[in-house]
Design a protein around this motif. Structure first.
Motif, mmCIF file in Angstrom:
data_model
loop_
_atom_site.group_PDB
_atom_site.id
_atom_site.type_symbol
_atom_site.label_atom_id
_atom_site.label_comp_id
_atom_site.label_asym_id
_atom_site.label_seq_id
_atom_site.Cartn_x
_atom_site.Cartn_y
_atom_site.Cartn_z
ATOM 1 N N GLU A 3 -10.842 24.107 -4.718
ATOM 2 C CA GLU A 3 -9.567 23.819 -5.363
ATOM 3 C C GLU A 3 -9.536 22.437 -6.006
ATOM 4 O O GLU A 3 -8.914 22.271 -7.072
ATOM 5 C CB GLU A 3 -8.440 23.950 -4.333
ATOM 6 N N ALA A 4 -10.226 21.465 -5.394
ATOM 7 C CA ALA A 4 -10.214 20.113 -5.977
ATOM 8 C C ALA A 4 -10.830 20.130 -7.372
ATOM 9 O O ALA A 4 -10.364 19.460 -8.295
ATOM 10 C CB ALA A 4 -10.969 19.152 -5.063
ATOM 11 N N ARG A 5 -11.879 20.932 -7.530
ATOM 12 C CA ARG A 5 -12.514 21.031 -8.847
ATOM 13 C C ARG A 5 -11.632 21.793 -9.842
ATOM 14 O O ARG A 5 -11.598 21.469 -11.017
ATOM 15 C CB ARG A 5 -13.861 21.741 -8.740
ATOM 16 N N TRP A 6 -10.969 22.826 -9.356
ATOM 17 C CA TRP A 6 -10.056 23.556 -10.257
ATOM 18 C C TRP A 6 -9.021 22.585 -10.822
ATOM 19 O O TRP A 6 -8.701 22.631 -12.012
ATOM 20 C CB TRP A 6 -9.300 24.661 -9.511
ATOM 21 N N ILE A 7 -8.504 21.739 -9.936
ATOM 22 C CA ILE A 7 -7.474 20.778 -10.365
ATOM 23 C C ILE A 7 -8.078 19.774 -11.340
ATOM 24 O O ILE A 7 -7.487 19.473 -12.387
ATOM 25 C CB ILE A 7 -6.855 20.071 -9.126
ATOM 26 N N ALA A 8 -9.284 19.285 -11.002
ATOM 27 C CA ALA A 8 -9.934 18.300 -11.884
ATOM 28 C C ALA A 8 -10.170 18.889 -13.272
ATOM 29 O O ALA A 8 -10.006 18.209 -14.296
ATOM 30 C CB ALA A 8 -11.246 17.832 -11.261
ATOM 31 N N VAL A 9 -10.557 20.146 -13.323
ATOM 32 C CA VAL A 9 -10.814 20.781 -14.626
ATOM 33 C C VAL A 9 -9.498 20.958 -15.396
ATOM 34 O O VAL A 9 -9.438 20.696 -16.605
ATOM 35 C CB VAL A 9 -11.563 22.121 -14.441
ATOM 36 N N GLY A 209 -6.808 26.999 -11.007
ATOM 37 C CA GLY A 209 -6.394 25.745 -11.626
ATOM 38 C C GLY A 209 -5.518 24.970 -10.682
ATOM 39 O O GLY A 209 -5.574 25.159 -9.465
ATOM 40 N N GLU A 210 -4.681 24.116 -11.274
ATOM 41 C CA GLU A 210 -3.855 23.250 -10.414
ATOM 42 C C GLU A 210 -2.833 24.054 -9.623
ATOM 43 O O GLU A 210 -2.280 23.547 -8.654
ATOM 44 C CB GLU A 210 -3.204 22.136 -11.237
ATOM 45 N N LYS A 211 -2.599 25.319 -10.005
ATOM 46 C CA LYS A 211 -1.702 26.163 -9.210
ATOM 47 C C LYS A 211 -2.478 27.110 -8.297
ATOM 48 O O LYS A 211 -1.931 28.105 -7.825
ATOM 49 C CB LYS A 211 -0.762 26.929 -10.135
ATOM 50 N N GLY A 212 -3.727 26.747 -8.038
ATOM 51 C CA GLY A 212 -4.513 27.562 -7.109
ATOM 52 C C GLY A 212 -4.993 28.837 -7.766
ATOM 53 O O GLY A 212 -5.262 28.877 -8.966
ATOM 54 N N TRP A 213 -5.104 29.861 -6.955
ATOM 55 C CA TRP A 213 -5.499 31.192 -7.449
ATOM 56 C C TRP A 213 -4.220 31.881 -7.918
ATOM 57 O O TRP A 213 -3.327 32.118 -7.105
ATOM 58 C CB TRP A 213 -6.164 31.972 -6.325
ATOM 59 N N ASP A 214 -4.166 32.168 -9.193
ATOM 60 C CA ASP A 214 -2.914 32.671 -9.761
ATOM 61 C C ASP A 214 -3.278 33.658 -10.864
ATOM 62 O O ASP A 214 -4.434 34.107 -10.937
ATOM 63 C CB ASP A 214 -2.110 31.472 -10.293
ATOM 64 N N GLY A 215 -2.332 34.004 -11.690
ATOM 65 C CA GLY A 215 -2.630 34.906 -12.787
ATOM 66 C C GLY A 215 -1.374 35.343 -13.496
ATOM 67 O O GLY A 215 -0.260 35.032 -13.068
ATOM 68 N N PHE A 216 -1.595 36.045 -14.599
ATOM 69 C CA PHE A 216 -0.447 36.495 -15.376
ATOM 70 C C PHE A 216 -0.739 37.864 -15.980
ATOM 71 O O PHE A 216 -1.899 38.242 -16.178
ATOM 72 C CB PHE A 216 -0.107 35.481 -16.483
ATOM 73 N N ALA A 217 0.311 38.591 -16.227
ATOM 74 C CA ALA A 217 0.219 39.868 -16.941
ATOM 75 C C ALA A 217 0.665 39.632 -18.375
ATOM 76 O O ALA A 217 1.541 38.804 -18.637
ATOM 77 C CB ALA A 217 1.120 40.904 -16.276
ATOM 78 N N LEU A 218 0.022 40.345 -19.282
ATOM 79 C CA LEU A 218 0.324 40.223 -20.708
ATOM 80 C C LEU A 218 0.544 41.633 -21.250
ATOM 81 O O LEU A 218 -0.306 42.509 -21.048
ATOM 82 C CB LEU A 218 -0.854 39.546 -21.415
#
Ligand code: DHB
Ligand code: MG
Length: 222
Positions: A3-9, A209-218
């Motif tokens: 998670e630290a790397r997800w946030i850094a990216v 990312g900075e919100k962890g494991w997440d996602g969206f529908a489109l």
């Protein structure tokens, strides 16, 4: 999991692509100071929403779930001067913070905040019989997602683009036992609807990312 790397990216994207600015920072700071939960879309997601809205030439945008107005500010910024964003917020305290943030961003003239139960606001929008929405962002209580999808479709036209936030539920979306949880069940039924409804073409993406494991529908209305 890192998670630290997800946030850094995400922070790297924010810096490199110039995804934030003092107005957005101020809106976030005001939301934190008012004790709102840190559930805003991340800056890269906000830009993605802006790009989707621009790609469909949105002049009228519906948002369900304003929180402190962060995504409303981002979306209203890409509207034409005579465009309108209608954002629905159940919590009057959140709506006050959103109204203040939106006014400070200089966007009060093109944002309408409807305070109260989104079901009632959506019914009101139907009664008003205005132009259909070009773009919609569903980001409120996930338990009501099936209702929000149906109501959004009723306010849409062929070509309307719909984004649904936070549809992963920590992976519990595929766990039948987790459907006792109202939010998981709401998102599960939302997917069942999207898959079965011949009025839409839909997909979903997982994100980190900075919100962890997440996602969206489109989805796009056919
Ligand atoms: C939650 C809700 C959101 O809209 C979000 O973006 C992240 C988390 C939540 O209810 O936990
Ligand atoms: Mg969200």
């Amino acid at each position: 999991m890192d998670e630290a790397r997800w946030i850094a990216v995400d922070q790297y994207f924010e810096r490199t692509l110039g995804l934030s600015d003092p107005t957005l920072e101020q809106a976030l700071a005001a939301s934190r100071a008012a004790g709102l939960p840190a559930h805003e879309v991340a800056p890269n997601q906000a830009r993605m929403l802006q790009l989707f809205a621009q790609m469909c030439g949105a002049r009228r945008i519906l948002e369900i779930g304003a929180l402190g107005g962060y995504s409303a500010i981002c979306l209203a910024r890409v509207l034409p001067a005579d465009g309108e964003l209608v954002t629905l917020e159940a919590n009057p305290g959140h709506a006050r913070v959103a109204a203040d943030n939106i006014a400070k961003a200089g966007l009060a003239d093109r944002v309408r905040i409807m305070v109260g139960d989104a079901r009632a606001s959506l019914a009101r929008l139907r009664e008003e019989d205005g132009d259909p929405f070009d773009f919609a962002f569903i980001d409120a209580d996930k338990a009501s997602n099936p209702f929000y999808l149906e109501a959004t479709l009723a306010l849409s036209r062929p070509g309307t683009v719909i984004v649904g936030d936070n549809i992963i539920r920590a992976g519990r979306i595929v766990d039948a036992a987790a459907r006792e949880d109202a939010d998981v069940r709401g998102v599960f039924e939302f997917f069942e609807q999207l898959g079965a409804d011949r009025r839409v073409s839909a997909t979903a993406l997982q994100t980190v990312g900075e919100k962890g494991w997440d996602g969206f529908a489109l989805a796009r209305v056919l």
